[in-house]
Design a protein around this motif. Structure first.
Motif, short mmCIF file in Angstrom:
data_model
loop_
_atom_site.label_atom_id
_atom_site.label_comp_id
_atom_site.label_asym_id
_atom_site.label_seq_id
_atom_site.Cartn_x
_atom_site.Cartn_y
_atom_site.Cartn_z
N PHE A 34 -28.12 41.94 -28.47
CA PHE A 34 -26.92 41.27 -28.45
C PHE A 34 -27.03 39.95 -27.27
N VAL A 35 -27.60 40.17 -26.21
CA VAL A 35 -27.86 39.02 -25.41
C VAL A 35 -28.80 37.96 -25.94
N GLY A 36 -29.96 38.38 -26.64
CA GLY A 36 -30.60 37.28 -27.35
C GLY A 36 -29.95 36.49 -28.43
N ALA A 37 -29.11 37.28 -29.30
CA ALA A 37 -28.48 36.85 -30.38
C ALA A 37 -27.33 35.74 -29.58
N ASN A 38 -26.68 35.85 -28.59
CA ASN A 38 -25.93 35.17 -27.96
C ASN A 38 -26.52 33.71 -27.51
N LEU A 39 -27.75 33.75 -26.95
CA LEU A 39 -28.33 32.81 -26.12
C LEU A 39 -28.91 31.91 -27.38
N LEU A 40 -29.28 32.41 -28.72
CA LEU A 40 -29.47 31.65 -29.83
C LEU A 40 -28.36 31.00 -30.39
N GLN A 41 -27.24 31.61 -30.47
CA GLN A 41 -25.82 31.22 -30.87
C GLN A 41 -25.52 29.92 -29.89
N SER A 42 -25.85 29.96 -28.59
CA SER A 42 -25.37 29.21 -27.75
C SER A 42 -26.38 27.97 -27.79
N SER A 43 -27.57 28.13 -28.13
CA SER A 43 -28.35 26.76 -28.55
C SER A 43 -28.04 26.09 -29.68
N ILE A 44 -27.57 26.84 -30.90
CA ILE A 44 -27.23 26.16 -31.74
C ILE A 44 -26.13 25.62 -31.91
N THR A 45 -24.64 26.20 -31.32
CA THR A 45 -23.66 25.51 -31.42
C THR A 45 -22.93 24.83 -29.99
N LYS A 46 -24.20 24.89 -29.10
CA LYS A 46 -23.66 24.27 -27.74
C LYS A 46 -22.46 24.79 -27.12
N TRP A 47 -22.15 26.05 -27.47
CA TRP A 47 -20.87 26.73 -26.67
C TRP A 47 -21.10 28.03 -26.39
N CYS A 48 -20.97 28.39 -25.04
CA CYS A 48 -21.21 29.76 -24.34
C CYS A 48 -20.08 30.25 -23.74
N LEU A 49 -19.63 31.33 -24.04
CA LEU A 49 -18.64 32.06 -23.60
C LEU A 49 -18.65 32.11 -21.91
N MET A 50 -19.81 32.62 -21.34
CA MET A 50 -20.13 32.78 -20.01
C MET A 50 -19.83 31.47 -19.16
N ASP A 51 -20.21 30.26 -19.94
CA ASP A 51 -20.01 28.99 -19.45
C ASP A 51 -18.52 28.98 -19.22
N ASP A 52 -17.76 29.03 -20.32
CA ASP A 52 -16.03 29.07 -19.99
C ASP A 52 -15.90 29.86 -19.11
N ILE A 53 -16.16 31.14 -18.97
CA ILE A 53 -15.77 32.13 -18.01
C ILE A 53 -15.95 31.48 -16.46
N LEU A 54 -17.15 30.91 -16.49
CA LEU A 54 -17.43 30.41 -14.89
C LEU A 54 -16.63 29.22 -14.72
N THR A 55 -16.35 28.43 -15.71
CA THR A 55 -15.42 27.21 -15.40
C THR A 55 -14.10 27.81 -14.95
N LYS A 56 -13.52 28.70 -15.51
CA LYS A 56 -12.16 29.16 -15.23
C LYS A 56 -12.36 29.99 -13.95
N LEU A 57 -13.37 30.50 -13.38
CA LEU A 57 -13.51 30.96 -11.98
C LEU A 57 -13.80 29.70 -11.02
#
Length: 61
Positions: A34-57
């Motif tokens: 799951f983590v690997g798939a999310n890293l792959l998805q992030s590299s393709i779409t240039k969107w990362c949920l953890m990035d959004d969470i850290l921005t809100k923090l």
């Protein structure tokens, strides 16, 4: 700074899931996938949920 935190969190999740797979149950390898798939998805779409969470923090780039 945020990129380093995202990579560190992903690495920690992978290492923890591998340890859990070795000592608890092999089904924890699905979490690693799951983590690997999310890293792959992030590299393709240039969107990362953890990035959004850290921005809100309040973590700066």
């Amino acid at each position: 700074m945020k990129n380093r935190i995202v990579r560190a969190i992903a690495g920690i999740f992978i290492l923890i899931s591998l340890l859990l797979a070795i000592y608890i149950n092999q089904n924890w390898l699905w979490f690693t996938a799951f983590v690997g798939a999310n890293l792959l998805q992030s590299s393709i779409t240039k969107w990362c949920l953890m990035d959004d969470i850290l921005t809100k923090l309040g973590v700066k780039d």
